[in-house]
Design a protein around this motif. Structure first.
Motif, mmCIF file in Angstrom:
data_model
loop_
_atom_site.group_PDB
_atom_site.id
_atom_site.type_symbol
_atom_site.label_atom_id
_atom_site.label_comp_id
_atom_site.label_asym_id
_atom_site.label_seq_id
_atom_site.Cartn_x
_atom_site.Cartn_y
_atom_site.Cartn_z
ATOM 1 N N ASP A 29 11.929 46.751 137.733
ATOM 2 C CA ASP A 29 10.728 47.020 138.527
ATOM 3 C C ASP A 29 10.960 46.610 139.983
ATOM 4 O OD1 ASP A 29 8.978 47.797 136.205
ATOM 5 O OD2 ASP A 29 9.458 45.748 135.621
ATOM 6 N N ALA A 30 11.473 45.403 140.172
ATOM 7 C CA ALA A 30 11.751 44.923 141.537
ATOM 8 C C ALA A 30 12.809 45.803 142.200
ATOM 9 C CB ALA A 30 12.211 43.464 141.491
ATOM 10 N N MET A 31 13.862 46.139 141.441
ATOM 11 C CA MET A 31 14.936 46.959 141.999
ATOM 12 C C MET A 31 14.409 48.312 142.457
ATOM 13 S SD MET A 31 18.307 48.577 140.168
ATOM 14 C CE MET A 31 17.422 50.039 139.582
ATOM 15 N N GLU A 32 13.570 48.918 141.646
ATOM 16 C CA GLU A 32 13.071 50.248 142.002
ATOM 17 C C GLU A 32 12.113 50.193 143.189
ATOM 18 O OE1 GLU A 32 11.746 51.853 138.249
ATOM 19 O OE2 GLU A 32 13.807 51.880 137.479
ATOM 20 N N ARG A 33 11.358 49.103 143.295
ATOM 21 C CA ARG A 33 10.528 48.958 144.509
ATOM 22 C C ARG A 33 11.421 48.819 145.748
ATOM 23 N NH1 ARG A 33 7.049 45.954 140.820
ATOM 24 N NH2 ARG A 33 8.129 44.010 141.341
ATOM 25 N N ASN A 34 12.493 48.035 145.623
ATOM 26 C CA ASN A 34 13.429 47.909 146.749
ATOM 27 C C ASN A 34 14.005 49.271 147.124
ATOM 28 O OD1 ASN A 34 13.045 45.151 146.783
ATOM 29 N ND2 ASN A 34 14.940 44.666 145.679
ATOM 30 N N LEU A 35 14.409 49.999 146.087
ATOM 31 C CA LEU A 35 15.023 51.315 146.300
ATOM 32 C C LEU A 35 14.065 52.246 147.053
ATOM 33 C CD1 LEU A 35 17.063 53.132 143.546
ATOM 34 C CD2 LEU A 35 15.499 54.405 144.988
ATOM 35 N N GLN A 36 12.816 52.247 146.619
ATOM 36 C CA GLN A 36 11.829 53.139 147.254
ATOM 37 C C GLN A 36 11.499 52.686 148.676
ATOM 38 O OE1 GLN A 36 11.041 56.002 146.200
ATOM 39 N NE2 GLN A 36 11.904 55.817 144.135
ATOM 40 N N ARG A 37 11.418 51.370 148.876
ATOM 41 C CA ARG A 37 11.083 50.864 150.218
ATOM 42 C C ARG A 37 12.147 51.265 151.235
ATOM 43 N NH1 ARG A 37 9.407 45.337 147.511
ATOM 44 N NH2 ARG A 37 7.263 45.893 147.053
ATOM 45 N N MET A 38 13.418 51.146 150.841
ATOM 46 C CA MET A 38 14.471 51.495 151.794
ATOM 47 C C MET A 38 14.514 53.010 152.007
ATOM 48 S SD MET A 38 16.718 50.383 153.882
ATOM 49 C CE MET A 38 17.754 48.934 153.626
ATOM 50 N N ALA A 39 14.321 53.764 150.933
ATOM 51 C CA ALA A 39 14.305 55.226 151.077
ATOM 52 C C ALA A 39 13.171 55.647 152.008
ATOM 53 C CB ALA A 39 14.149 55.879 149.696
ATOM 54 N N ALA A 40 12.008 55.025 151.833
ATOM 55 C CA ALA A 40 10.853 55.363 152.681
ATOM 56 C C ALA A 40 11.113 54.964 154.130
ATOM 57 C CB ALA A 40 9.595 54.658 152.155
ATOM 58 N N PHE A 41 11.748 53.811 154.310
ATOM 59 C CA PHE A 41 12.054 53.356 155.669
ATOM 60 C C PHE A 41 12.955 54.371 156.379
ATOM 61 C CE2 PHE A 41 14.788 51.384 158.775
ATOM 62 C CZ PHE A 41 13.915 50.621 159.539
ATOM 63 N N ALA A 42 14.027 54.780 155.701
ATOM 64 C CA ALA A 42 14.972 55.718 156.313
ATOM 65 C C ALA A 42 14.276 57.037 156.634
ATOM 66 C CB ALA A 42 16.158 55.942 155.377
ATOM 67 N N HIS A 43 13.473 57.512 155.697
ATOM 68 C CA HIS A 43 12.743 58.764 155.897
ATOM 69 C C HIS A 43 11.817 58.656 157.113
ATOM 70 C CE1 HIS A 43 11.016 62.581 154.710
ATOM 71 N NE2 HIS A 43 9.805 62.056 154.853
ATOM 72 N N ARG A 44 11.073 57.548 157.170
ATOM 73 C CA ARG A 44 10.111 57.332 158.248
ATOM 74 C C ARG A 44 10.795 57.289 159.617
ATOM 75 N NH1 ARG A 44 7.938 53.214 155.647
ATOM 76 N NH2 ARG A 44 8.705 51.531 156.973
ATOM 77 N N HIS A 45 12.016 56.751 159.644
ATOM 78 C CA HIS A 45 12.721 56.609 160.920
ATOM 79 C C HIS A 45 13.680 57.762 161.205
ATOM 80 C CE1 HIS A 45 11.051 52.597 160.501
ATOM 81 N NE2 HIS A 45 11.258 52.444 161.789
ATOM 82 N N GLY A 46 13.688 58.743 160.335
ATOM 83 C CA GLY A 46 14.530 59.914 160.580
ATOM 84 C C GLY A 46 16.018 59.619 160.593
ATOM 85 N N VAL A 47 16.442 58.632 159.805
ATOM 86 C CA VAL A 47 17.881 58.366 159.702
ATOM 87 C C VAL A 47 18.326 58.609 158.264
ATOM 88 C CG1 VAL A 47 18.103 56.724 161.616
ATOM 89 C CG2 VAL A 47 17.408 55.904 159.344
ATOM 90 N N ARG A 48 19.589 58.950 158.126
ATOM 91 C CA ARG A 48 20.157 59.132 156.796
ATOM 92 C C ARG A 48 20.416 57.769 156.164
ATOM 93 N NH1 ARG A 48 24.333 63.856 156.926
ATOM 94 N NH2 ARG A 48 25.744 62.255 156.153
ATOM 95 N N LEU A 49 20.322 57.727 154.859
ATOM 96 C CA LEU A 49 20.630 56.497 154.120
ATOM 97 C C LEU A 49 21.851 56.766 153.235
ATOM 98 C CD1 LEU A 49 19.868 53.600 153.230
ATOM 99 C CD2 LEU A 49 18.352 54.636 151.517
#
Lengths: 379, 379
Positions: A29-49
């Motif tokens: 659960d914690a891992m998947e929240r981390n995964l989504q938070r970083m994916a959302a961050f990259a998306h929001r900032h227009g950078v590739r992850l």
């Protein structure tokens, strides 16, 4: 490729209590929240992850990151790339130098296989000899290898130290039939564990200045870098804000560790949760100390001793198979202790299998076993 | 049980030059001289030798040590014992506490299997709960388990701290049908790396005093310990000279490491040679540093950074996959560097295979591959 040990298979669906110790346990659960938070961050900032898979070494987790938007993964070793490709990962950047003929032979085979299935392999380089060897190995390749010129942006390890050398290497790459100049690798490892946001910002600012200067020299010479790639879990928000980096390579954010937990995180950065634990049990008790059954063969101590999760206990010593604990309320013989490793990457590399738990460490149950496909993949 | 990676098989008979990097390489000539020197020492001093196999985790090397006179081996974990038994080692002492029901079930199965083939399993204990659990698990065992009561002789880790508690545990063991009181486990871990012979002698003297006192109390109560076992590579000559220890558990002497190399060795002790190396190659060069392709995923740094064999180079930093070198005459890109790990035990645990070389690191060739059977055997 290591398969999850047979001993663990019976655990699926069982409560966390049933996990024998020591074991590397992932709070899914914690891992998947981390995964989504970083994916959302990259998306929001227009950078590739492009998360660094040297951390988890797992094809399954790499695919999960890519399903959430990552363009691919980084690794450090040719054999890691081979292990992840075998596990279905089709876009891999070895963010490191490879010079040995035997390794380049393996990489040529790998690149050809990946290209035949619309995959892409990439590599970093920081020497003329390195480009020369790559050019020879890929001269008649059916698909070009993406090559990034690595800059030393502050760590003092690999990478070139001036823009003129970077240009010379980029030109050498561009002139080689089997190679494609893909951009600049600019990772500041030493910046990741500076404790204050202020110190990290100053370090990354210097890195960005060097990248900007190099980009100008390359652009002047008609070789504008298609991409600047770098950043880690301690600094990615800074690289993303720079407007210069197009791709983030953070890896540890998925699991986190005691060392990253010591960083002061800026208010504009996503918060990540601890998701990797070593489940240990108390095997010996003295009047003022307890000893648990996990030592530094279970969790790496290069970045300090582990911390104890959810209990007011301190780890005061680790040896190969033991960790000694002190605290006001010591656990009893047989009690469970959850250790937070000092450093996640080399900790994962000690285990063939990570035990994925759903529903928390107390009342959760084992959902699945995650193979550490590239464990021990050193070459 | 891990098998040597297929990639290495073609190496047998090849020159050392052909070993890809990084790799864990054993100088078999040096190793065999170490093996013989320790066997001869034990024989000369009339003490049994039971080398600690937590170091090499290899059934093949354990059998080689036993062929030269060792009575068996020590390990630290139930799963290590299982792996070595599967590899033909029939006399194993787990010099550590085991409390968990799941582990005791495995040990009961193992002990029964070993006893059926004239083998013997032994275990240490340092708590009443521990003896209780053992007694329950072995109540109806066809062959008794040898149980050693562990004393804390100075490390402050496991073991009981007074003779009265040791006696109580010995009585509890002696009263349990499936257990046999086999003696006293008295290993002084902290004494191993005191640098001067003088400091080590003082530490072991204290350990011996506690053992003598405990032995008197046990003897008084009609439970004289059949054996006192302990000692490590830093101190074994002292325990052997004590007249109290009947068995030596040193393990590192077979491979040695940079940490043990820092010990001043007494003139009456055998000298051991470095036999374990990490073969690495230079992958990046700066004007004042070189970077090789082996980091602390290749060699453990819990006891300090590696040293460089045969070259005036210093390791100044290790990260996961890199070691940074400085020195007056830096090696060139692609050059081989032989690292001496800071600590042999956890270094071996990072590798599935050790590459055995005959004829030296320069002109030698690969003779055989040694499987690290118990690599990752944590439970």
């Amino acid at each position: 490729m290591p398969q999850p040990s047979d001993d663990w298979h019976g655990l699926i669906g069982q409560p966390v209590d049933h996990i024998d110790t020591p074991a590397a346990v992932v709070d899914l659960d914690a891992m998947e929240r981390n995964l989504q938070r970083m994916a959302a961050f990259a998306h929001r900032h227009g950078v590739r992850l492009r998360p660094h898979a040297k951390m988890h070494k797992s094809a399954e987790l790499a695919r999960q990151q890519m399903a959430a938007g990552a363009v691919g993964v980084c690794v450090q070793k040719a054999s890691e790339a081979q292990a992840l490709w075998a596990g279905g990962v089709h876009n891999i950047f070895i963010s490191n130098q490879v010079l040995a003929a035997e390794k380049l032979e393996r990489l040529r085979t790998l690149s050809d296989a990946m290209a035949a299935q619309d995959g892409q392999l990439a590599l970093a380089v920081d020497s003329a000899l390195g480009v020369h060897r790559l050019a020879r190995a890929f001269a008649d390749a059916p698909a070009a290898l993406d090559v990034f010129v690595e800059l030393d942006v502050g760590q003092g390890r690999c990478g070139v130290s001036d823009a003129a050398t970077a240009l010379a290497l980029a030109q050498q790459v561009a002139a080689a039939p089997g190679l494609r100049f893909a951009g600049v690798q600019a990772y500041h490892g030493a910046a990741q564990h500076l404790r204050s946001s202020h110190e990290r910002a100053a370090a990354v600012q210097q890195a960005v200045a060097f990248v900007v200067q190099t980009r100008a020299v390359l652009t002047q010479a008609q070789l504008p870098p298609p991409l600047v790639t770098g950043a880690g879990t301690g600094s990615f928000a800074l690289e993303a804000a720079s407007g210069v980096y197009g791709e983030l390579q953070a890896g540890s954010y998925l699991f986190m560790d005691a060392d990253y937990a010591r960083n002061q995180v800026g208010t504009d950065e996503p918060q990540f949760e601890q998701a990797l634990f070593i489940k240990a049990a108390v095997m010996s008790r003295g009047p003022k100390h307890a000893v648990c059954d996990a030592g530094h063969k279970s969790h790496a101590i290069d970045s300090g001793l582990p911390t104890v999760w959810g209990q007011a206990l301190q780890c005061v010593a680790c040896s190969d198979e033991h960790t000694t604990l002190r605290g006001a309320a010591l656990p009893a013989l047989g009690d469970t202790v959850w250790l937070v490793p000092g450093h996640c990457d080399p900790t994962v590399n000690l285990h063939d299998t990570l035990i994925g738990v759903r529903g928390g460490l107390v009342r959760g149950q084992v959902e699945r076993l995650i193979a550490v496909d590239a464990r021990g993949a050193l070459r």
